[in-house]
Design an enzyme around this catalytic site. Structure first.
Site, PDB file in Angstrom:
ATOM      1  N   ALA A  10       0.841  -1.208   0.000  1.00 19.31           N
ATOM      2  CA  ALA A  10       0.000   0.000   0.000  1.00 19.31           C
ATOM      3  C   ALA A  10       0.870   1.249   0.000  1.00 19.31           C
ATOM      4  CB  ALA A  10      -0.923  -0.012   1.218  1.00 19.31           C
ATOM      5  N   GLY A  11       2.005   1.144  -0.675  1.00 12.99           N
ATOM      6  CA  GLY A  11       2.899   2.292  -0.804  1.00 12.99           C
ATOM      7  C   GLY A  11       2.426   3.213  -1.916  1.00 12.99           C
ATOM      8  N   GLY A  14       1.089   1.086  -5.019  1.00 12.18           N
ATOM      9  CA  GLY A  14      -0.076   0.295  -4.620  1.00 12.18           C
ATOM     10  C   GLY A  14      -1.285   1.152  -4.333  1.00 12.18           C
ATOM     11  N   ASP A  33      -0.896  -4.651   3.304  1.00 10.16           N
ATOM     12  CA  ASP A  33       0.482  -4.225   3.600  1.00 10.16           C
ATOM     13  C   ASP A  33       0.868  -4.810   4.948  1.00 10.16           C
ATOM     14  OD1 ASP A  33       2.261  -1.684   2.237  1.00 10.16           O
ATOM     15  OD2 ASP A  33       2.883  -2.354   4.241  1.00 10.16           O
ATOM     16  N   ASN A 120      10.191  -4.202  -8.659  1.00  6.18           N
ATOM     17  CA  ASN A 120      11.440  -4.269  -9.425  1.00  6.18           C
ATOM     18  C   ASN A 120      12.529  -5.054  -8.700  1.00  6.18           C
ATOM     19  OD1 ASN A 120      11.194  -2.928 -11.942  1.00  6.18           O
ATOM     20  ND2 ASN A 120      10.855  -1.021 -10.825  1.00  6.18           N
ATOM     21  N   ARG A 151       6.177   6.219 -21.629  1.00  4.91           N
ATOM     22  CA  ARG A 151       7.232   7.249 -21.538  1.00  4.91           C
ATOM     23  C   ARG A 151       7.719   7.631 -22.938  1.00  4.91           C
ATOM     24  NH1 ARG A 151       9.885   4.486 -16.169  1.00  4.91           N
ATOM     25  NH2 ARG A 151       8.727   5.773 -14.689  1.00  4.91           N
ATOM     26  N   HIS A 175      12.951  -4.686 -18.304  1.00  8.01           N
ATOM     27  CA  HIS A 175      12.666  -3.348 -17.776  1.00  8.01           C
ATOM     28  C   HIS A 175      13.938  -2.844 -17.099  1.00  8.01           C
ATOM     29  CE1 HIS A 175      10.319  -0.068 -16.276  1.00  8.01           C
ATOM     30  NE2 HIS A 175      10.389  -0.433 -15.012  1.00  8.01           N
TER      31      HIS A 175
HETATM   32  N1  APR Z   1       4.462  -7.709   2.341  1.00 11.70           N
HETATM   33  C1  APR Z   1       3.615  -6.723   2.012  1.00 11.70           C
HETATM   34  N2  APR Z   1       3.984  -5.449   1.843  1.00 11.70           N
HETATM   35  C2  APR Z   1       5.283  -5.171   2.016  1.00 11.70           C
HETATM   36  C3  APR Z   1       6.239  -6.167   2.339  1.00 11.70           C
HETATM   37  C4  APR Z   1       5.773  -7.495   2.502  1.00 11.70           C
HETATM   38  N3  APR Z   1       6.594  -8.495   2.806  1.00 11.70           N
HETATM   39  N4  APR Z   1       7.445  -5.559   2.428  1.00 11.70           N
HETATM   40  C5  APR Z   1       7.273  -4.265   2.158  1.00 11.70           C
HETATM   41  N5  APR Z   1       5.963  -4.021   1.913  1.00 11.70           N
HETATM   42  C6  APR Z   1       5.299  -2.758   1.599  1.00 11.70           C
HETATM   43  C7  APR Z   1       5.874  -1.578   2.359  1.00 11.70           C
HETATM   44  O1  APR Z   1       5.373  -1.540   3.692  1.00 11.70           O
HETATM   45  C8  APR Z   1       5.397  -0.403   1.525  1.00 11.70           C
HETATM   46  O2  APR Z   1       4.167   0.120   1.978  1.00 11.70           O
HETATM   47  O3  APR Z   1       5.493  -2.406   0.241  1.00 11.70           O
HETATM   48  C9  APR Z   1       5.198  -1.012   0.114  1.00 11.70           C
HETATM   49  C10 APR Z   1       6.122  -0.425  -0.935  1.00 11.70           C
HETATM   50  O4  APR Z   1       5.751   0.887  -1.117  1.00 11.70           O
HETATM   51  P1  APR Z   1       6.758   2.069  -1.446  1.00 11.70           P
HETATM   52  O5  APR Z   1       7.951   1.943  -0.575  1.00 11.70           O
HETATM   53  O6  APR Z   1       5.983   3.331  -1.444  1.00 11.70           O
HETATM   54  O7  APR Z   1       7.262   1.724  -2.928  1.00 11.70           O
HETATM   55  P2  APR Z   1       6.512   2.072  -4.298  1.00 11.70           P
HETATM   56  O8  APR Z   1       6.950   3.383  -4.802  1.00 11.70           O
HETATM   57  O9  APR Z   1       5.067   1.811  -4.156  1.00 11.70           O
HETATM   58  O10 APR Z   1       7.165   0.975  -5.260  1.00 11.70           O
HETATM   59  C11 APR Z   1       6.882  -0.391  -5.081  1.00 11.70           C
HETATM   60  O11 APR Z   1       7.020  -0.927  -7.397  1.00 11.70           O
HETATM   61  O12 APR Z   1       7.673   0.304  -9.246  1.00 11.70           O
HETATM   62  C12 APR Z   1       8.077  -0.613  -8.286  1.00 11.70           C
HETATM   63  O13 APR Z   1      10.433  -0.183  -8.044  1.00 11.70           O
HETATM   64  C13 APR Z   1       9.190  -0.097  -7.422  1.00 11.70           C
HETATM   65  O14 APR Z   1       9.717  -2.213  -6.457  1.00 11.70           O
HETATM   66  C14 APR Z   1       9.073  -0.989  -6.234  1.00 11.70           C
HETATM   67  C15 APR Z   1       7.561  -1.218  -6.134  1.00 11.70           C
END
Ligand code: APR
Length: 308
Positions: A10-11, A14, A33, A120, A151, A175
């Site tokens: 839910a970052g 997400g 998350d 990624n 892009r 990618h």
């Molecule tokens: N299970 C569930 N969620 C998790 C876990 C896990 N084991 N480990 C980490 N997370 C959650 C984090 O708590 C965070 O909320 O994954 C989320 C990642 O969110 P962001 O750090 O905001 O990253 P974001 O910009 O959303 O990118 C996520 O997508 O485009 C790709 O390169 C990017 O690999 C990255 C992914």
């Protein structure tokens, strides 16, 4: 009963995707998350936009995989984003563990789902999801090509002053830095870009496309892109949910197509209710084929690093 889509992570990517999905109003959405309460808070916030925007989507935030049960589609965005100066490839070990755990759990509750991997390094993570899930290749896809192509299309449209809708393009390969924007097949309202843009300028645009993610990472300072990535996932979800059978570049597990075996690489694919419905093999010239092979080799190296 409404259909169900789960988004893991839910970052930025997400939660932006969940917002876009909620506005589509064609399925209920679960956002998972590991951070306690955070997905619940975001889910409430997104759902409270419903009365204003007119959608009835139930959005559930959770830290419990049991809530994801019976999902039609599971999108995996959990993982660490790139930091400035970091390549996608640096991330491999860190995110391998996360994607393995997540896949194991979601498959337990949704054995018939279609998985779309976004974490990624994309192609390698999709390969992990395929292996851990034990799913047929039709039901494990990676989102990269739609974004890379978006892009490329943005830059071409800006260059010639055209509508983005009129720009058709393909970006193939992994990618990463070795992706292959197919400039030869890029058109603006059917007119090849070679008639509109000089070869030197096309090369600059191709390079900017390859560096498209890094350019944003550098500007943001922390985190990586999420508006265009979430929109790109949405296009894949639309094509599955609405069985649109759109052809778009996706990371798919190749089994001999393009001379590539047992590896996720971005190629044009037809996406419908069954997931991957067809790999489209377009005729490449020797230079394009060489670039695609090189790109596939880069993915192969990562897969090797992961030991799978
Ligand atoms: N299970 C569930 N969620 C998790 C876990 C896990 N084991 N480990 C980490 N997370 C959650 C984090 O708590 C965070 O909320 O994954 C989320 C990642 O969110 P962001 O750090 O905001 O990253 P974001 O910009 O959303 O990118 C996520 O997508 O485009 C790709 O390169 C990017 O690999 C990255 C992914």
């Amino acid at each position: 009963m409404r259909r169900k889509i789960t988004v893991v992570g839910a970052g930025f990517v997400g939660s932006t995707l969940v917002q876009r999905l909620a506005e589509r109003d064609y399925a209920d959405v679960v956002m998972f998350d590991i951070v306690p309460n955070m997905p619940q808070g975001k889910a409430l916030d997104i759902m409270q936009a419903g009365p204003v925007l007119g959608f009835d989507t139930q959005v559930t935030g959770t830290n419990d995989y049991a809530d994801t049960v019976g999902s039609d589609i599971v999108v995996i965005t959990s993982g660490f984003p790139r930091k400035p100066g970091m390549t996608r490839d640096d991330l491999v070990k860190k995110n391998q563990e996360i994607v393995s755990q997540v896949t194991e759990q979601v498959v337990k509750y949704s054995p018939d789902c279609i998985i779309i991997c976004v974490t990624n390094p994309l192609d390698a993570m999709a390969q992990i999801a395929l292996k851990v899930s034990g799913f047929p290749r039709e039901r494990v896809l990676g989102m990269a090509g739609v974004l890379d192509t978006a892009r490329f299309r943005t830059f071409i449209a800006q260059e010639v002053g055209a509508s983005v809708r009129d720009v058709q393009a393909y970006v193939l390969g992994g990618h990463g830095d070795t992706m292959v924007p197919l400039a030869r097949m890029c058109t603006v309202a059917g007119v090849p870009i070679s008639q509109l843009i000089s070869p030197e300028r096309i090369e600059e645009i191709v390079q900017r496309t390859r560096d498209g993610g890094a350019e944003i990472v550098k500007l943001l300072g922390t985190g990586s892109a999420y508006y265009a990535p979430s929109a790109s996932v949405l296009q894949m979800v639309d094509s599955i949910m609405l069985d649109k059978k759109m052809i778009m570049p996706c990371a798919v597990y190749l089994q001999g197509e393009y001379g590539i075996h047992d590896l996720f690489v971005g190629v044009p694919a037809q996406i419908g209710s069954k997931g991957l419905e067809k790999v489209i093999e377009i005729e490449l010239n020797p230079s394009e084929r060489e670039q695609l092979t090189k790109s596939a080799d880069a993915v192969k190296e990562l897969v090797h690093v992961m030991g799978i």
